[in-house]
Each structure stands twice: as structure tokens, then as C-alpha cells.
Design a protein around this motif. Sequence first.
Motif, short mmCIF file in Angstrom:
data_model
loop_
_atom_site.label_atom_id
_atom_site.label_comp_id
_atom_site.label_asym_id
_atom_site.label_seq_id
_atom_site.Cartn_x
_atom_site.Cartn_y
_atom_site.Cartn_z
N ILE A 10 1.03 -1.39 0.11
CA ILE A 10 0.02 0.01 -0.02
C ILE A 10 0.94 1.07 0.13
O ILE A 10 1.87 1.42 0.55
N CYS A 11 0.50 2.23 -0.83
CA CYS A 11 1.37 3.59 -0.79
C CYS A 11 1.37 4.11 0.60
O CYS A 11 0.27 4.48 1.01
N ARG A 12 2.44 4.35 0.80
CA ARG A 12 2.44 5.13 2.35
C ARG A 12 2.10 6.65 2.16
O ARG A 12 2.00 7.13 3.21
N ASP A 13 2.23 7.26 1.03
CA ASP A 13 2.08 8.63 0.95
C ASP A 13 0.30 8.78 1.32
O ASP A 13 -0.18 9.89 2.04
N CYS A 14 -0.60 7.81 0.52
CA CYS A 14 -1.94 8.06 0.72
C CYS A 14 -2.53 7.12 1.45
O CYS A 14 -3.99 7.11 1.49
N ASP A 15 -1.87 6.23 2.04
CA ASP A 15 -2.43 4.84 2.71
C ASP A 15 -3.65 4.31 2.02
O ASP A 15 -4.54 3.62 2.57
N ALA A 18 -6.09 6.67 -2.97
CA ALA A 18 -5.25 7.25 -3.97
C ALA A 18 -5.89 8.42 -4.77
O ALA A 18 -5.28 9.13 -5.33
N ALA A 19 -7.28 8.43 -4.64
CA ALA A 19 -8.01 9.44 -5.52
C ALA A 19 -9.13 10.34 -4.36
O ALA A 19 -9.72 9.53 -3.43
N ALA A 20 -9.19 11.37 -4.55
CA ALA A 20 -10.23 12.10 -3.99
C ALA A 20 -10.92 13.01 -4.76
O ALA A 20 -10.39 13.60 -5.81
N HIS A 21 -12.16 13.28 -4.29
CA HIS A 21 -12.96 14.17 -5.31
C HIS A 21 -13.55 15.40 -4.27
O HIS A 21 -13.78 15.38 -3.34
N ALA A 39 -5.79 12.70 -8.04
CA ALA A 39 -4.69 11.33 -7.84
C ALA A 39 -3.59 11.50 -7.07
O ALA A 39 -3.02 12.76 -6.81
N CYS A 40 -3.28 10.75 -6.32
CA CYS A 40 -2.08 10.81 -5.47
C CYS A 40 -0.62 10.99 -6.30
O CYS A 40 -0.64 10.11 -7.13
N PRO A 41 0.26 11.86 -6.00
CA PRO A 41 1.15 12.02 -6.90
C PRO A 41 2.27 10.98 -6.97
O PRO A 41 3.08 10.58 -7.78
N ALA A 42 2.41 10.28 -5.83
CA ALA A 42 3.37 9.13 -5.61
C ALA A 42 3.04 7.97 -6.38
O ALA A 42 3.79 7.51 -7.02
N CYS A 43 1.55 7.44 -6.23
CA CYS A 43 1.50 6.31 -6.74
C CYS A 43 0.49 6.29 -8.15
O CYS A 43 0.11 5.46 -8.87
N LYS A 44 0.21 7.67 -8.30
CA LYS A 44 -0.49 8.11 -9.55
C LYS A 44 -1.77 7.39 -9.82
O LYS A 44 -2.45 6.82 -10.70
N GLY A 45 -2.45 7.15 -8.36
CA GLY A 45 -4.04 6.72 -8.47
C GLY A 45 -4.04 5.17 -8.44
O GLY A 45 -4.90 4.55 -8.64
N PRO A 50 4.82 2.57 -5.29
CA PRO A 50 5.81 2.43 -6.43
C PRO A 50 6.89 1.55 -6.19
O PRO A 50 7.39 1.12 -4.87
N ALA A 51 7.54 1.13 -7.20
CA ALA A 51 8.70 0.11 -7.20
C ALA A 51 9.83 0.99 -6.65
O ALA A 51 10.21 2.04 -7.03
N ALA A 52 10.46 0.17 -5.81
CA ALA A 52 11.71 0.80 -5.11
C ALA A 52 12.92 0.82 -6.36
O ALA A 52 13.16 0.17 -7.21
N ARG A 53 13.51 2.31 -6.34
CA ARG A 53 14.54 2.48 -7.37
C ARG A 53 15.78 2.25 -6.72
O ARG A 53 16.11 2.66 -5.68
#
Length: 59
Positions: A10-15, A18-21, A39-45, A50-53
Amino acid sequence: MPQHTPPARICRDCDGFAAAHITTGSRHRDGTRVTLRVACPACKGSDTAPAARLARVGR
């Protein structure tokens, strides 16, 4: 017998949310509210992390 599934990343930025209206305060002709989907900018919705770089450090 239940199958074992790997834990979701699960994306740690948006828990996972991923999307809000967001309402703009305006209304359409039929009375419904005008909304913007953000949409969440980290996981793009996608709700997943996201995969570790990998970075090359050193010599």
C-alpha cells in the motif's frame, strides 16, 4: 482451505486512498455538484507503492 496471498504494498503517502473528489462549490444545471478528481502524485492513483528504485553509489 484459504490460499495465502502476499501482503499488498500500500502506498505510504496516501494509505491506499489514491483518489479524492473535491467539490468546487459550483453546481451543474441538474443540481449536482461540480467535482475534481485528484490522484495521489506518488502512486498516480494505483493504490500500491511504487517500485523501489536502485541507485548506484560509490566507485
